[in-house]
Design an enzyme around this catalytic site. Structure first.
Site, PDB file in Angstrom:
ATOM      1  N   SER A 142      46.201  29.046  46.855  1.00  0.00           N
ATOM      2  CA  SER A 142      46.356  29.788  45.604  1.00  0.00           C
ATOM      3  C   SER A 142      47.447  30.836  45.729  1.00  0.00           C
ATOM      4  O   SER A 142      47.588  31.492  46.760  1.00  0.00           O
ATOM      5  CB  SER A 142      45.036  30.473  45.230  1.00  0.00           C
ATOM      6  OG  SER A 142      45.208  31.273  44.076  1.00  0.00           O
ATOM      7  N   ASP A 143      48.231  30.961  44.662  1.00  0.00           N
ATOM      8  CA  ASP A 143      49.154  32.078  44.532  1.00  0.00           C
ATOM      9  C   ASP A 143      48.346  33.261  43.990  1.00  0.00           C
ATOM     10  O   ASP A 143      47.155  33.113  43.688  1.00  0.00           O
ATOM     11  CB  ASP A 143      50.288  31.685  43.582  1.00  0.00           C
ATOM     12  CG  ASP A 143      51.430  32.705  43.596  1.00  0.00           C
ATOM     13  OD1 ASP A 143      51.532  33.466  44.573  1.00  0.00           O
ATOM     14  OD2 ASP A 143      52.209  32.735  42.629  1.00  0.00           O
ATOM     15  N   LYS A 144      48.974  34.417  43.848  1.00  0.00           N
ATOM     16  CA  LYS A 144      48.244  35.585  43.349  1.00  0.00           C
ATOM     17  C   LYS A 144      48.506  35.824  41.865  1.00  0.00           C
ATOM     18  O   LYS A 144      47.644  35.602  41.028  1.00  0.00           O
ATOM     19  CB  LYS A 144      48.631  36.845  44.150  1.00  0.00           C
ATOM     20  CG  LYS A 144      47.859  38.095  43.735  1.00  0.00           C
ATOM     21  CD  LYS A 144      48.279  39.303  44.531  1.00  0.00           C
ATOM     22  CE  LYS A 144      49.618  39.843  44.091  1.00  0.00           C
ATOM     23  NZ  LYS A 144      49.579  40.435  42.718  1.00  0.00           N
TER      24      LYS A 144
END
Length: 245
Positions: A46-48
């Protein structure tokens, strides 16, 4: 013969329906083959910003070395001018600052780092101005203060920090606060309960990444900060070499 011919058709229909359902849930599918292998997946990356968080950023600050109002106003104007040509979510927020009578030329966007341009003075002189991540500014030999209480507090709160420099001098640091999406922590919990390994990869600093991961329920050992866009593909390859899918 009829059954054999029907099999590939039913598989294709099943894939099409699966893709249609995923699109309705805002999932982006780049390759149909990826849907076929989803059942073997062991890792979720996951990216933020905009993934775990809402992406609706609110600006705090800036911090400036002397804290004077003229220094703050000048920093905001240069920041607004530098950010305006960019389509990056962070830039779009910073572009709301009035650019006043700031004049730039040779504007350039550095992927995963920030933007820079020649800042033209009233006398016609030029000086390079940069707006971007603190690691990038450090790599450009801009000295970033250590131990500043306000900056440390921003990072501990999970804010994204953006620095402004002119020449080799730091002019300001802005904090952009994002908030965890409603339900993000629940999704991570569900993934972990199904024995998926969940990782956070972000270009943000380590403290900000750790704060967001803590709110989302991602294990500290699975948090990787200051990761450039081109490094994320390498990270995926490393996981695949370890047998992850």
């Amino acid at each position: 013969g009829v059954q054999t011919c029907a099999l590939p058709i039913s598989v294709t229909l099943a894939l099409a329906m699966g893709v249609q359902r995923m699109v309705r849930r805002h999932a982006l599918i780049k390759r149909l083959s990826a849907v076929e292998t989803l059942g073997c997946t062991s890792v979720i990356l996951s990216d933020k910003t905009g993934t775990l968080t809402s992406g609706e950023l609110a600006v705090t600050g800036p911090w400036t070395p002397d804290g004077s109002q003229p220094a703050i106003q000048q920093a905001q104007q240069i920041t607004g001018a530098l950010a305006r040509p960019s389509n990056h979510p962070v830039s779009k927020v910073l572009a709301l600052f009035s650019s006043g009578d700031v004049h730039l030329k040779n504007w350039q966007e550095i992927s995963g780092s920030g933007v820079q341009a020649a800042l033209i003075s009233e006398t016609g002189g030029e000086e390079l101005a940069r707006l971007g991540s603190l690691p990038w500014l450090r790599s450009c030999r801009i000295r970033i203060p250590e131990g500043e209480h306000l900056i440390e507090k921003w990072m501990a709160d999970g804010a994204t920090l953006v620095g402004l420099a002119r020449g080799d001098s730091l002019l300001a640091i802005f904090a952009l606060k994002d908030f965890l999406k409603p339900g993000a922590a629940k999704v991570v919990q569900q993934l972990r309960s199904q024995e998926f390994k969940t990782f956070l990869l972000t270009g943000d600093n380590a403290q900000t990444a750790a704060a967001v991961a803590r709110q989302a329920g991602i294990a500290p050992e699975n948090v990787f900060a200051e990761v450039r866009p081109e490094q994320k593909a390498d990270f995926v390859k490393q996981l695949q070499q370890r047998g992850e899918r």
